[in-house]
Design a protein around this motif. Structure first.
Motif, PDB file in Angstrom:
ATOM      1  N   PRO A 146      -9.421  40.736  22.576  1.00 45.81           N
ATOM      2  CA  PRO A 146     -10.713  41.283  22.392  1.00 45.81           C
ATOM      3  C   PRO A 146     -11.477  41.049  23.538  1.00 45.81           C
ATOM      4  N   GLN A 147     -12.631  42.148  23.827  1.00 39.44           N
ATOM      5  CA  GLN A 147     -13.581  41.948  24.721  1.00 39.44           C
ATOM      6  C   GLN A 147     -15.065  41.534  24.181  1.00 39.44           C
ATOM      7  N   GLY A 148     -15.761  41.107  25.083  1.00 35.78           N
ATOM      8  CA  GLY A 148     -17.094  40.955  24.620  1.00 35.78           C
ATOM      9  C   GLY A 148     -18.247  41.761  25.218  1.00 35.78           C
ATOM     10  N   THR A 156     -21.633  33.483  18.413  1.00 35.71           N
ATOM     11  CA  THR A 156     -21.004  32.191  18.913  1.00 35.71           C
ATOM     12  C   THR A 156     -22.124  31.241  18.843  1.00 35.71           C
ATOM     13  N   TYR A 185     -22.174  43.135  25.566  1.00 39.71           N
ATOM     14  CA  TYR A 185     -23.381  42.611  25.537  1.00 39.71           C
ATOM     15  C   TYR A 185     -24.608  43.616  25.740  1.00 39.71           C
ATOM     16  N   ARG A 196     -17.891  42.800  29.229  1.00 38.37           N
ATOM     17  CA  ARG A 196     -17.343  41.641  30.376  1.00 38.37           C
ATOM     18  C   ARG A 196     -15.562  41.734  29.994  1.00 38.37           C
ATOM     19  N   VAL A 247     -12.257  40.786  30.030  1.00 40.05           N
ATOM     20  CA  VAL A 247     -11.382  39.738  30.067  1.00 40.05           C
ATOM     21  C   VAL A 247      -9.797  40.290  29.881  1.00 40.05           C
ATOM     22  N   MET A 272     -17.204  31.110  15.921  1.00 41.78           N
ATOM     23  CA  MET A 272     -17.554  32.251  15.944  1.00 41.78           C
ATOM     24  C   MET A 272     -17.774  32.852  14.771  1.00 41.78           C
ATOM     25  N   HIS A 305     -22.749  38.660  20.250  1.00 44.41           N
ATOM     26  CA  HIS A 305     -22.174  39.844  20.987  1.00 44.41           C
ATOM     27  C   HIS A 305     -21.263  40.651  20.410  1.00 44.41           C
ATOM     28  N   ASN A 330      -8.092  34.784  21.333  1.00 45.89           N
ATOM     29  CA  ASN A 330      -8.906  35.880  20.633  1.00 45.89           C
ATOM     30  C   ASN A 330     -10.327  35.746  20.693  1.00 45.89           C
ATOM     31  N   CYS A 331     -10.755  34.813  21.686  1.00 49.77           N
ATOM     32  CA  CYS A 331     -12.152  34.500  21.773  1.00 49.77           C
ATOM     33  C   CYS A 331     -12.669  35.105  23.032  1.00 49.77           C
ATOM     34  N   PRO A 332     -13.609  36.351  23.020  1.00 52.58           N
ATOM     35  CA  PRO A 332     -13.941  37.082  23.943  1.00 52.58           C
ATOM     36  C   PRO A 332     -15.317  36.431  24.583  1.00 52.58           C
ATOM     37  N   ASP A 333     -15.799  35.666  24.218  1.00 47.90           N
ATOM     38  CA  ASP A 333     -17.244  35.161  24.274  1.00 47.90           C
ATOM     39  C   ASP A 333     -17.320  33.627  24.946  1.00 47.90           C
ATOM     40  N   GLY A 341     -22.431  33.545  25.046  1.00 47.64           N
ATOM     41  CA  GLY A 341     -22.637  32.273  24.274  1.00 47.64           C
ATOM     42  C   GLY A 341     -23.639  32.400  23.107  1.00 47.64           C
TER      43      GLY A 341
END
Lengths: 198, 153
Positions: B45-47, B78, B49, B38, B40, B87, B110, A70-73, B107
């Motif tokens: 979840p998606q990030g 993050t 930016y 981005r 994934v 996070m 986000h 659950n870590c998208p970053d 990083g």
């Protein structure tokens, strides 16, 4: 307030990074931590739910990394960096390097979800998780921690975890601590040296 | 002479008023670029930016975000502290001073886009609604298209 604390901490972190940079052997891009941690040893489950130990990943270079899906970053950033490093290796040694992605969030990361997440980064990425006892034994062994925040109204909770990536040689000895500022090419160079150096 | 001065003053006041309205409400004065998600793999979840340039004359606060393509969107950051990655939710939003820019980057800060309602593919364009509050606490929403990009360029 939290942001303020972060900025106050930055100089200290920078100093720490600089200091660790000074101690670094010139041969490696990553930090040489040979002998500073015990040999690779764990009891965990793979994404198929089967029990595995370090013996299942013996005689190869292993990169150990903790996270959760659950870590998208940061987790995908690190995994993509490591996976790119593996792709940078000559084909002959590529399958002798594995990235062991250990989810410290077994409640949400069981079975299919972990396999799907880890597998997307390439064949060399192995998704693992375990019971709280197993995860605690492993994280204590490598002096890292993890923890869970309180769940929000939707039941979502954040997980804090170590950002360290440990590299073990084919004998299972700990060798390197890989920082997130290394390029895939630098990591690949280190992996190649490690492979020749074991 | 007095009449001219009065007319000039009135004109200035009107112009000033128009300028004030333009700078406080004109959507083009908040510029968002490099908006991307981005991709994934998996159902996690998606990030998201982007860069945000505040070209207005007042501070604005990015308060929240949402998207018709996701069940929920959260503002996250993050932080890596003593080798520990955390996070955090940016519950108070992110304030951008006039003339300043902020970057949502891997990083760092986000958008955490949770539960995609349909599978995403690289190249898709996804609308994301960003909600801002100005100094008068008036909330303005801007919809921006975020492009789905591969994890590694």
């Amino acid at each position: 307030m939290c942001l303020l604390r972060f900025f106050m901490l930055s100089p200290a972190l920078l100093l720490l990074l600089l200091l660790s940079g000074c101690q670094q052997s010139e041969q490696w891009h990553a930090k040489d931590i040979s002998g500073l941690m015990p040999k690779l040893r764990f009891e965990l489950s793979n994404a198929q739910g089967e029990s595995v130990t370090e013996a299942d990943y013996a005689a190869q270079i292993n990169l150990l990394f903790f996270g959760f899906t659950n870590c998208p970053d940061i987790c995908p950033t690190t995994l993509a960096q490591l996976a790119a490093a593996v792709r940078n290796l000559p084909e002959s040694i590529r399958d002798q390097v594995h990235i062991l992605f250990v989810s410290v969030d077994p409640q949400r990361d069981e079975g299919g979800r972990l396999a799907e997440y880890a597998g997307a980064f390439g064949e060399q990425v192995v998704g693992l998780t375990g019971t709280q006892d197993q995860l605690q034994a492993l994280t204590r062994r490598y002096r890292v921690t993890y923890g869970y925040d309180e769940a929000d109204a939707n039941g979502y909770y954040n997980v804090s975890h170590s950002s360290a990536v440990f590299a073990f040689d084919a004998d299972g000895q700990v060798r390197l601590l890989i920082r997130d500022d290394l390029t895939p090419a630098q990591i690949a160079e280190d992996m190649q040296r490690l492979q020749q150096n074991t | 002479m007095k009449k001219i001065t009065l007319a000039l003053l009135t004109a200035l006041l009107i112009a000033g008023g128009v300028l004030w309205i333009w700078t406080t409400t004109a959507p083009e004065a908040l510029v968002i670029d490099q908006a991307r998600i981005r991709l994934v793999a998996g159902s996690g979840p998606q990030g998201g930016y982007f860069s945000l340039h505040n070209r207005t004359s007042t501070a604005v606060t990015l308060q929240s975000a949402s998207s018709p393509a996701f069940a929920r969107v959260m503002l996250h950051q993050t932080r890596i502290r003593d080798g520990q990655s955390e996070m955090q939710s940016l519950q108070d939003g992110v304030t951008v001073a006039p003339g300043e820019s902020i970057e949502f980057v891997p990083g760092g800060m986000h958008l955490m886009l949770m539960q995609a309602l349909q599978p995403l593919q690289v190249g898709d364009s996804v609308p994301v609604v960003l909600e801002f509050a100005g100094q008068d606490q008036q909330v303005q929403s801007f919809t921006h298209q975020f492009v789905v990009v591969p994890l590694t360029p």
